[in-house]
Design a protein around this motif. Structure first.
Motif, short mmCIF file in Angstrom:
data_model
loop_
_atom_site.label_atom_id
_atom_site.label_comp_id
_atom_site.label_asym_id
_atom_site.label_seq_id
_atom_site.Cartn_x
_atom_site.Cartn_y
_atom_site.Cartn_z
N ALA A 226 -0.09 -1.97 -3.24
CA ALA A 226 0.53 -0.67 -3.00
C ALA A 226 0.60 0.16 -4.28
CB ALA A 226 1.92 -0.85 -2.40
N ASP A 227 0.79 -0.50 -5.42
CA ASP A 227 0.85 0.21 -6.70
C ASP A 227 -0.47 0.87 -7.05
OD1 ASP A 227 3.48 -0.55 -7.01
OD2 ASP A 227 3.04 -2.21 -8.38
N LEU A 228 -1.58 0.40 -6.45
CA LEU A 228 -2.91 0.91 -6.77
C LEU A 228 -3.39 2.00 -5.81
CD1 LEU A 228 -4.64 -2.56 -7.28
CD2 LEU A 228 -3.62 -1.10 -9.04
N VAL A 229 -2.80 2.03 -4.61
CA VAL A 229 -3.28 2.92 -3.54
C VAL A 229 -2.62 4.29 -3.66
CG1 VAL A 229 -3.35 3.24 -1.03
CG2 VAL A 229 -3.74 0.98 -2.01
N PRO A 230 -3.41 5.37 -3.64
CA PRO A 230 -2.82 6.71 -3.68
C PRO A 230 -1.91 6.96 -2.48
CG PRO A 230 -5.19 6.81 -4.03
CD PRO A 230 -4.87 5.40 -3.62
N GLU A 231 -0.87 7.73 -2.69
CA GLU A 231 0.12 7.96 -1.63
C GLU A 231 -0.44 8.71 -0.44
OE1 GLU A 231 4.50 9.84 -1.43
OE2 GLU A 231 4.16 8.32 -2.99
N ASP A 232 -1.56 9.45 -0.61
CA ASP A 232 -2.12 10.18 0.52
C ASP A 232 -3.08 9.34 1.36
OD1 ASP A 232 -4.16 10.14 -1.36
OD2 ASP A 232 -4.79 12.20 -1.00
N ALA A 233 -3.23 8.07 1.03
CA ALA A 233 -4.07 7.18 1.85
C ALA A 233 -3.39 6.97 3.21
CB ALA A 233 -4.28 5.84 1.15
N VAL A 234 -4.22 6.77 4.22
CA VAL A 234 -3.72 6.56 5.58
C VAL A 234 -3.95 5.11 5.96
CG1 VAL A 234 -3.98 7.22 8.01
CG2 VAL A 234 -4.21 8.95 6.21
N LEU A 235 -2.90 4.45 6.39
CA LEU A 235 -3.00 3.07 6.88
C LEU A 235 -3.41 3.12 8.34
CD1 LEU A 235 -2.49 0.03 6.40
CD2 LEU A 235 -0.12 0.44 7.12
N CYS A 236 -4.55 2.51 8.65
CA CYS A 236 -5.09 2.54 10.01
C CYS A 236 -4.81 1.26 10.80
CB CYS A 236 -6.60 2.75 9.97
SG CYS A 236 -7.08 4.33 9.29
N LEU A 237 -4.75 0.14 10.10
CA LEU A 237 -4.57 -1.14 10.78
C LEU A 237 -3.68 -2.03 9.94
CD1 LEU A 237 -5.76 -3.07 13.15
CD2 LEU A 237 -7.15 -4.00 11.31
N ASP A 238 -2.76 -2.71 10.59
CA ASP A 238 -1.90 -3.70 9.95
C ASP A 238 -1.81 -4.84 10.94
OD1 ASP A 238 0.07 -5.26 8.83
OD2 ASP A 238 1.53 -3.66 8.64
N GLU A 239 -2.52 -5.92 10.66
CA GLU A 239 -2.63 -7.01 11.62
C GLU A 239 -2.46 -8.35 10.90
OE1 GLU A 239 -5.55 -6.55 15.00
OE2 GLU A 239 -6.52 -8.11 13.79
N ALA A 240 -1.66 -9.23 11.47
CA ALA A 240 -1.41 -10.54 10.88
C ALA A 240 -1.67 -11.63 11.90
CB ALA A 240 0.03 -10.63 10.39
N ARG A 241 -2.11 -12.76 11.39
CA ARG A 241 -2.23 -13.94 12.25
C ARG A 241 -0.84 -14.49 12.50
NH1 ARG A 241 -6.63 -17.78 9.74
NH2 ARG A 241 -4.76 -18.81 9.04
N ALA A 242 -0.64 -15.13 13.61
CA ALA A 242 0.68 -15.63 14.00
C ALA A 242 1.26 -16.61 12.98
CB ALA A 242 0.61 -16.29 15.38
N ASP A 243 0.41 -17.41 12.32
CA ASP A 243 0.93 -18.39 11.36
C ASP A 243 1.28 -17.77 10.01
OD1 ASP A 243 -1.53 -17.94 10.14
OD2 ASP A 243 -2.33 -19.93 10.57
N GLY A 244 0.97 -16.49 9.81
CA GLY A 244 1.32 -15.81 8.57
C GLY A 244 0.40 -16.09 7.40
N ASP A 245 -0.63 -16.91 7.59
CA ASP A 245 -1.52 -17.25 6.49
C ASP A 245 -2.58 -16.19 6.22
OD1 ASP A 245 -0.23 -19.62 6.02
OD2 ASP A 245 -1.68 -20.87 7.08
N TYR A 246 -2.70 -15.21 7.11
CA TYR A 246 -3.73 -14.19 6.94
C TYR A 246 -3.20 -12.86 7.46
CZ TYR A 246 -8.03 -11.54 7.60
OH TYR A 246 -8.99 -10.57 7.56
N ARG A 247 -3.47 -11.82 6.70
CA ARG A 247 -3.09 -10.47 7.12
C ARG A 247 -4.14 -9.50 6.61
NH1 ARG A 247 2.99 -8.06 6.69
NH2 ARG A 247 2.62 -6.13 7.79
N ILE A 248 -4.46 -8.49 7.42
CA ILE A 248 -5.45 -7.48 7.03
C ILE A 248 -4.89 -6.09 7.25
CG2 ILE A 248 -6.57 -7.55 9.30
CD1 ILE A 248 -9.24 -6.90 7.83
N TRP A 249 -5.20 -5.22 6.31
CA TRP A 249 -4.86 -3.80 6.40
C TRP A 249 -6.15 -3.01 6.23
CZ3 TRP A 249 -2.38 -7.37 3.35
CH2 TRP A 249 -1.03 -7.61 3.61
#
Length: 160
Positions: A48-71
């Protein structure tokens, strides 16, 4: 005046087509359309510290076990992220490794995860893949691509 029973379906299809044409992120599943502080709060703080504030988050998805997440993120215009390896290293800063890959490395992810998102044509014949370890031992993997429609990225957090 007669009522057309197919009108609601046609209007829904039209609304969906207009949303896609407007460059939105898509719908359903983990699809979101967030920007600013709200979007950045969903990312790992080190990213988050690297991403410009005007970026748009399109996807936030996590696996049920919490071991993997993708944005999935997009930004009109834009350039590559300013990664820690490109700045003077502070004591304890993560060691970032970056590699050039073909654009298909990210285009495939975008097509499979956000089929309604049209990234356009790559501005360069490369996708930048960067990765580093987080203090908790997980790894962050960032794929970035700059196209004629802006900057696109996938951020993955993988527990090792």
């Amino acid at each position: 005046m007669r009522s057309d029973p197919g009108m609601p379906a046609r209007l829904a299809a039209l609304a969906w087509a207009l949303a896609l044409a407007a460059g939105g992120c898509g719908e359903g599943g983990g699809f979101v359309e967030r920007s600013g502080a709200e979007a950045l709060r969903r990312l790992p703080p080190e990213v988050a510290d690297l991403v410009p504030e005007d970026a748009v988050l399109c996807l936030d998805e996590a696996r049920a076990d919490g071991d993997y997440r993708i944005w999935i993120l997009r930004r009109p215009g834009g350039t590559w992220l300013d990664l820690p390896a490109e700045r003077p290293r502070a004591k304890g800063a993560p060691q970032v490794e970056s590699h050039d890959m073909p654009p298909s490395a990210l285009l495939g992810v975008l097509r499979s995860r956000t089929p309604g998102l049209d990234p356009g044509e790559p501005a360069e014949p490369r996708c930048r893949f960067s990765h580093w370890k987080l203090p908790d031992g997980a790894e962050v993997q960032v794929r970035e691509l700059v196209t004629d429609r802006g900057w696109f990225a996938s951020v993955e957090r993988v527990a090792l």
